[in-house]
Design a protein around this motif. Structure first.
Motif, short mmCIF file in Angstrom:
data_model
loop_
_atom_site.label_atom_id
_atom_site.label_comp_id
_atom_site.label_asym_id
_atom_site.label_seq_id
_atom_site.Cartn_x
_atom_site.Cartn_y
_atom_site.Cartn_z
N PHE A 249 0.82 -1.21 0.00
CA PHE A 249 0.00 0.00 0.00
C PHE A 249 0.86 1.27 0.00
O PHE A 249 0.47 2.29 -0.59
CB PHE A 249 -0.96 0.00 1.19
N LEU A 250 2.03 1.22 0.62
CA LEU A 250 2.93 2.38 0.57
C LEU A 250 3.45 2.59 -0.84
O LEU A 250 3.48 3.72 -1.35
CB LEU A 250 4.09 2.19 1.54
N ALA A 251 3.90 1.52 -1.49
CA ALA A 251 4.43 1.64 -2.85
C ALA A 251 3.34 2.10 -3.82
O ALA A 251 3.58 2.96 -4.68
CB ALA A 251 5.01 0.30 -3.30
N LEU A 252 2.14 1.55 -3.66
CA LEU A 252 1.01 1.97 -4.50
C LEU A 252 0.72 3.45 -4.30
O LEU A 252 0.57 4.21 -5.28
CB LEU A 252 -0.22 1.15 -4.15
N PHE A 253 0.65 3.88 -3.06
CA PHE A 253 0.38 5.28 -2.76
C PHE A 253 1.43 6.20 -3.39
O PHE A 253 1.09 7.22 -4.00
CB PHE A 253 0.35 5.49 -1.24
N VAL A 254 2.70 5.85 -3.26
CA VAL A 254 3.77 6.69 -3.79
C VAL A 254 3.64 6.84 -5.31
O VAL A 254 3.75 7.93 -5.86
CB VAL A 254 5.15 6.13 -3.41
N LEU A 255 3.36 5.74 -5.99
CA LEU A 255 3.22 5.80 -7.45
C LEU A 255 2.03 6.68 -7.84
O LEU A 255 2.15 7.58 -8.68
CB LEU A 255 3.03 4.40 -8.02
N LEU A 256 0.87 6.41 -7.22
CA LEU A 256 -0.34 7.15 -7.60
C LEU A 256 -0.20 8.64 -7.29
O LEU A 256 -0.64 9.49 -8.07
CB LEU A 256 -1.56 6.57 -6.88
#
Length: 415
Positions: A249-256
């Motif tokens: 969820f952290l990696a997803l958040f950073v990308l989005l």
């Protein structure tokens, strides 16, 4: 806050305004419509329920007040099984950092770390290299005639910056960029069924991609953010599957967070630069105004025009009664043109050095704000230093959105 009064705004009039806002003309220039909405009061009834807030002061108050919450997973579940909030993409996005409330928000934000000065400096050196390469490509294309600045530069710089920082293969960047364009519909004000379906499909693919990435980094850790998050969450969460999901969820958040809004900022900033020759000349003569030019862009036409919050308790907002659990939509695009806050709010003035709400506020102030500013300032400095003045070939088309602005093209030529 004030005394409770019966709202005098005609809900049907607000519906009419939003109908105009969703037309091509309204997408291209929503600000006259915002002015009409703002003239009806600081707080208006939203056509679909809840409230619209258009004054800068009230938006700022809500963002800074801990009594106003994010529409988190629990809130979305209470809205019912057949609402937009029950869509798989909506449930998934509700578990990313921006949609969390304390104490979980505090825990996850601390685990994410921050873009401190040394990290920003290190990324900045890479950004300069990427900007130089992208402008080389742009200049070569311009020698042949016109070129789409958005496709060649604005869309490429954010994904190259965050992709390199996360250690994502460059071959994956184009697909990740496409997926971010589709997932954003679940965060829009009024997504239709087909748009939600696109968001659901995009989010499912992103979930698979980043869970695979976390598993790969767990097996072969390195000196990268994902590996560091794995080490952090292994200390916070004894269940390895839950730890891996937290890192996902952290990696997803950073990308989005890094791609969609930053690309819009870069294109909007460049549009404001090329549509007025005097602005290019001003920056060429006074490069120290580059940071202020970026901030005025963020005020004048921010990438995100709407930020939503939920009341944690019954309250009164500018004479309007708001019940616990009701949503307010902070119309940031309108608030940034509030004449009670800004002198000559519709004019673009890079000497203004304004405050703005483009990065939200309070505990949810954008974690990636330093990175977005870095990319915008670097691009602007390099453009002014090495390119002849660019000319706008045609007005860009805009994506059919209300909350998340996106220029579909930015066609330019050499002067």
């Amino acid at each position: 806050m004030g005394s409770v009064t019966t709202p005098s705004v005609d809900r049907r009039a607000v519906i009419s305004l939003f109908s105009r806002l969703r037309t091509a003309e309204g997408q291209a220039d929503p600000f006259p419509i915002y002015a009409e909405l703002r003239a009806r009061g600081a707080v208006s009834p939203a056509p679909w329920g809840g409230h619209l807030v258009t004054s800068y002061g009230t938006c700022d108050q809500v963002l800074r007040n801990g009594a106003w919450l994010e529409p988190d997973t629990a809130w979305r579940e209470r809205q019912g099984a057949r609402t937009r909030w029950s869509a798989p993409s909506s449930r998934e996005i509700s578990r990313t950092l921006p949609a969390l409330n304390p104490p979980e928000h505090t825990r996850v934000r601390r685990s994410a770390g921050s873009f401190d000065r040394s990290t920003v400096d290190r990324i900045g050196r890479r950004v300069d290299q990427v900007v130089e390469r992208l402008l080389d490509t742009l200049h070569e294309r311009l020698r042949e005639g016109e070129a789409d600045f958005g496709a060649l530069v604005s869309d490429e710089l954010p994904v190259a910056t965050i992709g390199d920082w996360l250690g994502l293969p460059s071959a994956d960047w184009p697909r990740l960029r496409e997926l971010t364009h589709d997932q954003v519909f679940t965060q829009e004000l009024l997504p239709n069924a087909s748009q939600l379906a696109r968001s659901d499909a995009a989010m499912a693919e992103l979930r698979g991609y980043f869970l695979d990435l976390v598993r790969e980094r767990r097996g072969r850790p390195g000196d990268d953010p994902v590996s560091r998050w794995i080490r952090t969450w292994d200390e916070l969460e004894p269940d390895r599957d839950k730890a891996d999901e937290a890192v996902y969820f952290l990696a997803l958040f950073v990308l989005l967070a890094a791609l969609e809004t930053t690309a819009t900022l870069l294109s909007t900033m460049t549009l404001l630069l090329v549509e007025d020759p005097d602005r290019w000349g001003l920056l060429a003569e006074h490069p120290d105004l580059v940071p202020a030019f970026v901030e005025e862009t963020l005020r004048h036409d921010p990438p995100t025009h709407v930020i939503s919050r939920v009341a944690s308790e019954d309250c009164v907002l500018e004479d309007t009664e708001v019940r616990a659990g009701e949503m307010v939509h902070l119309m940031v695009g309108a608030a940034h043109r509030d004449p009670a806050r800004f002198s000559g709010p519709d004019s673009f003035d890079p000497r203004r050095r304004p405050s703005h709400l483009a990065f939200s506020g309070g505990i949810h102030y954008c974690l990636g704000a330093p990175l977005a500013r870095l990319e915008a300032q670097a691009l602007l400095r390099h453009m002014i230093a090495r390119l002849p003045r660019l000319t706008l070939v045609r007005r860009p088309a805009m994506a059919s959105r209300v909350a998340f602005r996106r220029l579909l093209n930015l066609d330019v030529s050499l002067t």
